[in-house]
Design a protein around this motif. Structure first.
Motif, PDB file in Angstrom:
ATOM      1  N   ILE A  63       0.870  -1.110   0.210  1.00 43.56           N
ATOM      2  CA  ILE A  63      -0.035  -0.042   0.021  1.00 43.56           C
ATOM      3  C   ILE A  63       0.922   1.190  -0.101  1.00 43.56           C
ATOM      4  CG2 ILE A  63      -1.944  -1.204   1.263  1.00 43.56           C
ATOM      5  CD1 ILE A  63      -1.260   0.364   3.556  1.00 43.56           C
ATOM      6  N   GLY A  64       2.184   1.194  -0.217  1.00 44.04           N
ATOM      7  CA  GLY A  64       3.080   2.402  -0.370  1.00 44.04           C
ATOM      8  C   GLY A  64       3.743   2.724   0.932  1.00 44.04           C
ATOM      9  N   VAL A  65       3.936   2.204   2.074  1.00 45.48           N
ATOM     10  CA  VAL A  65       4.596   2.592   3.161  1.00 45.48           C
ATOM     11  C   VAL A  65       5.810   2.667   2.762  1.00 45.48           C
ATOM     12  CG1 VAL A  65       4.687   2.283   5.798  1.00 45.48           C
ATOM     13  CG2 VAL A  65       2.526   1.830   4.796  1.00 45.48           C
ATOM     14  N   PRO A  66       6.642   3.636   3.066  1.00 43.75           N
ATOM     15  CA  PRO A  66       8.141   3.795   2.920  1.00 43.75           C
ATOM     16  C   PRO A  66       8.896   3.622   4.056  1.00 43.75           C
ATOM     17  CG  PRO A  66       7.369   5.879   3.048  1.00 43.75           C
ATOM     18  CD  PRO A  66       5.991   5.005   3.308  1.00 43.75           C
ATOM     19  N   HIS A  67      10.171   3.017   3.859  1.00 40.52           N
ATOM     20  CA  HIS A  67      11.215   2.892   4.943  1.00 40.52           C
ATOM     21  C   HIS A  67      10.776   2.228   6.114  1.00 40.52           C
ATOM     22  CE1 HIS A  67      13.026   6.123   2.581  1.00 40.52           C
ATOM     23  NE2 HIS A  67      11.817   6.887   2.996  1.00 40.52           N
ATOM     24  N   LEU A  68      10.197   1.066   5.991  1.00 41.25           N
ATOM     25  CA  LEU A  68       9.781  -0.174   6.781  1.00 41.25           C
ATOM     26  C   LEU A  68      10.981  -0.512   7.542  1.00 41.25           C
ATOM     27  CD1 LEU A  68       6.753  -2.028   5.106  1.00 41.25           C
ATOM     28  CD2 LEU A  68       6.564  -0.699   7.238  1.00 41.25           C
ATOM     29  N   SER A  69      10.623  -0.898   9.038  1.00 39.74           N
ATOM     30  CA  SER A  69      11.527  -1.503   9.849  1.00 39.74           C
ATOM     31  C   SER A  69      10.703  -2.583  10.675  1.00 39.74           C
ATOM     32  CB  SER A  69      12.495  -0.821  10.477  1.00 39.74           C
ATOM     33  OG  SER A  69      11.882   0.034  11.380  1.00 39.74           O
ATOM     34  N   VAL A  70      11.458  -3.338  11.275  1.00 42.22           N
ATOM     35  CA  VAL A  70      10.919  -4.151  12.376  1.00 42.22           C
ATOM     36  C   VAL A  70      11.607  -4.382  13.461  1.00 42.22           C
ATOM     37  CG1 VAL A  70      10.018  -6.696  12.603  1.00 42.22           C
ATOM     38  CG2 VAL A  70       9.815  -5.632  10.428  1.00 42.22           C
ATOM     39  N   PHE A 119       7.510  -0.094  12.302  1.00 39.83           N
ATOM     40  CA  PHE A 119       7.803   1.412  12.225  1.00 39.83           C
ATOM     41  C   PHE A 119       7.982   1.714  10.629  1.00 39.83           C
ATOM     42  CE2 PHE A 119       9.825   0.018  16.422  1.00 39.83           C
ATOM     43  CZ  PHE A 119       8.974   0.831  17.342  1.00 39.83           C
ATOM     44  N   SER A 120       7.709   2.962  10.598  1.00 44.09           N
ATOM     45  CA  SER A 120       8.036   3.680   9.171  1.00 44.09           C
ATOM     46  C   SER A 120       8.814   4.823   9.682  1.00 44.09           C
ATOM     47  CB  SER A 120       6.978   3.684   8.310  1.00 44.09           C
ATOM     48  OG  SER A 120       7.332   4.624   7.391  1.00 44.09           O
ATOM     49  N   ARG A 121       9.724   5.537   8.917  1.00 37.02           N
ATOM     50  CA  ARG A 121      10.421   6.863   9.265  1.00 37.02           C
ATOM     51  C   ARG A 121       9.392   7.834   9.028  1.00 37.02           C
ATOM     52  NH1 ARG A 121      15.239   4.969   6.628  1.00 37.02           N
ATOM     53  NH2 ARG A 121      14.945   6.478   5.086  1.00 37.02           N
ATOM     54  N   ALA A 122       8.525   7.378   8.067  1.00 38.30           N
ATOM     55  CA  ALA A 122       7.312   8.630   7.708  1.00 38.30           C
ATOM     56  C   ALA A 122       6.360   8.673   8.714  1.00 38.30           C
ATOM     57  CB  ALA A 122       6.963   8.200   6.286  1.00 38.30           C
ATOM     58  N   ALA A 123       6.081   7.867   9.615  1.00 38.40           N
ATOM     59  CA  ALA A 123       5.013   7.936  10.431  1.00 38.40           C
ATOM     60  C   ALA A 123       5.225   7.501  11.923  1.00 38.40           C
ATOM     61  CB  ALA A 123       3.856   7.285   9.803  1.00 38.40           C
ATOM     62  N   GLY A 124       6.350   6.829  12.185  1.00 35.82           N
ATOM     63  CA  GLY A 124       6.458   6.267  13.515  1.00 35.82           C
ATOM     64  C   GLY A 124       6.034   4.957  13.478  1.00 35.82           C
ATOM     65  N   GLU A 125       5.290   4.297  14.671  1.00 34.64           N
ATOM     66  CA  GLU A 125       4.917   3.013  14.987  1.00 34.64           C
ATOM     67  C   GLU A 125       3.643   2.871  14.077  1.00 34.64           C
ATOM     68  OE1 GLU A 125       2.929   0.787  18.585  1.00 34.64           O
ATOM     69  OE2 GLU A 125       4.911   1.778  19.188  1.00 34.64           O
ATOM     70  N   LEU A 126       3.641   1.731  13.416  1.00 35.58           N
ATOM     71  CA  LEU A 126       2.587   1.476  12.606  1.00 35.58           C
ATOM     72  C   LEU A 126       1.759   0.312  13.188  1.00 35.58           C
ATOM     73  CD1 LEU A 126       3.910   1.512   9.159  1.00 35.58           C
ATOM     74  CD2 LEU A 126       3.051   3.286  10.143  1.00 35.58           C
TER      75      LEU A 126
END
Length: 392
Positions: A157-164, A282-289
């Protein structure tokens, strides 16, 4: 705006109206997430917003007791509760209505939740949760599946810069118990670790202090953290947590070598009902998802966490995504063009436009200037003599 109109528009703290563009953005994102889940065999269920209190707040739901609104059911005269989290409801469905379904059972959901108060990270008290639950599987492959599915769906769905960020919230308690610490000492250590207070850990940790300090300093990028963890002498109970973390990380690396993974070896906050490997997205664009992890579906109280069937619920894992935060990281899909269809246009003409992908807005009465009326109704186009024309 008149004072009485302002008063009628005022909502309680943490609640807000979702207006058309935001509502459309959320609906489209939810639909795409559910499609990703369905493509991997997860079937949707839709539990009610309100349940009897004793059902909603048992097992994993007990952790949400302080966040739950309660009300009296005038029909049954029993106390009811408004859900603050959907996961306990999915666990109830799995262990009652679907108890005879083949395991592992894969379910997904989307719905609104209501909480007594917000937090600094999430001041909203009502928001949409979307997630999956994988019930009846003990294998590390199940842990890896839900993490990979979350990452894949968010990427789709286009969430950038993901991390776990991986964690095992049971590890600290098992280390402390294995070294002979009592419940009160473990509580004090938990509080110190939540604050990342090394001095307090040293002061109250006793025989566990040095090991817990090593866990704190080892937390960070996954490869470094796991190398440090592998060198630590852990009690037998905690060794099982280390082994599961190692196995799951290897599966994640094999499937998605480029995924950014961190490990927090002392994290516990927000994972009160988890019984094993857990994670935060997490995403750098929004924080905790969102968050996810191991728990016991249908369990009453805390499970032993030893991987054995003990009559205290089925092994389960899953994740929940928070749409209020997630939407800040997702680009809105381009809205279809809106075309104003003047009064008197045939239904068939408007139907053909919709079949071509247009959104039609019908005029309900004749107007002198159809182009001006199209602009007033937020349409970029209008229909004239069978042709779609651009406003302005």
């Amino acid at each position: 705006m008149p004072a009485d109109a302002l008063s009628s528009a005022l909502l309680p703290a943490g609640l807000h109206d979702v207006l058309p563009s935001e509502a459309a953005h959320e609906a489209a994102a939810v639909e795409r997430l559910l499609a990703e889940f369905a493509a991997q065999g997860y079937r949707r269920v839709d539990p009610p917003l309100v349940e009897f209190e004793e059902n909603l707040l048992s097992g994993p739901g007990a952790a949400m007791s302080k966040q739950t609104f309660r009300l009296m059911d005038p029909h049954s005269q029993r106390m009811m509760a408004v859900r603050a989290d959907i996961t306990p409801q999915i666990a109830r469905i799995a262990t009652t209505r679907l108890k005879n379904e083949a395991r592992p059972l894969r379910l997904c959901y989307a719905g609104q939740v209501l909480r007594v108060k917000g937090s600094q990270l999430r001041p909203e008290r009502q928001f949409t949760q979307v997630g999956v639950e994988l019930i009846g599987a003990l294998e590390a492959e199940a842990d890896a599946e839900v993490v990979l599915l979350a990452v894949q769906a968010l990427t789709a769905i286009g969430v950038p810069h993901l991390s776990v960020d991986l964690c095992v919230p049971t590890m600290v308690s098992r280390i402390c118990a294995g070294l002979g610490l009592g419940e009160e000492e473990i509580r004090e250590l938990r509080a110190a670790l939540d604050r990342k207070d090394a001095a307090a850990v040293a002061a109250v940790g006793g025989p566990a202090a040095a090991l817990l300090e090593s866990l704190m300093t080892a937390s960070g990028p996954a490869d470094r953290a796991m190398q440090a963890l592998a060198a630590l002498p852990l009690p037998e109970g905690a060794e099982k947590d280390r082994r599961r973390l190692t196995e799951t990380l290897a599966l994640l690396r094999a499937a998605m070598p480029g995924l950014t993974v961190t490990v927090d070896l002392v994290e516990h906050r927000g994972f009160e009902y988890q019984t094993g490997l857990s994670f935060t997205l997490f995403s750098r664009a929004a924080g905790e998802l969102g968050q996810g992890g191991r728990y016991r579906a249908g369990a009453q109280g805390e499970a032993r966490g030893d991987g054995k069937g003990d009559g205290r619920g089925e092994p389960a894992t899953g994740f929940t995504l928070y749409m209020d935060t997630l939407l800040r990281a997702v680009p809105a899909a381009k809205a279809p063009g809106r075309v104003y269809v003047p009064h008197g246009t045939s239904w068939e003409s408007a139907r053909k436009l919709r079949a071509e992908g247009w959104v039609t807005v019908a005029g309900l009465a004749p107007v002198a200037d159809a182009a001006a009326e199209a602009g007033r109704l937020h349409c970029g186009h209008w229909l004239a003599d069978g042709d779609v024309r651009t406003v302005g």
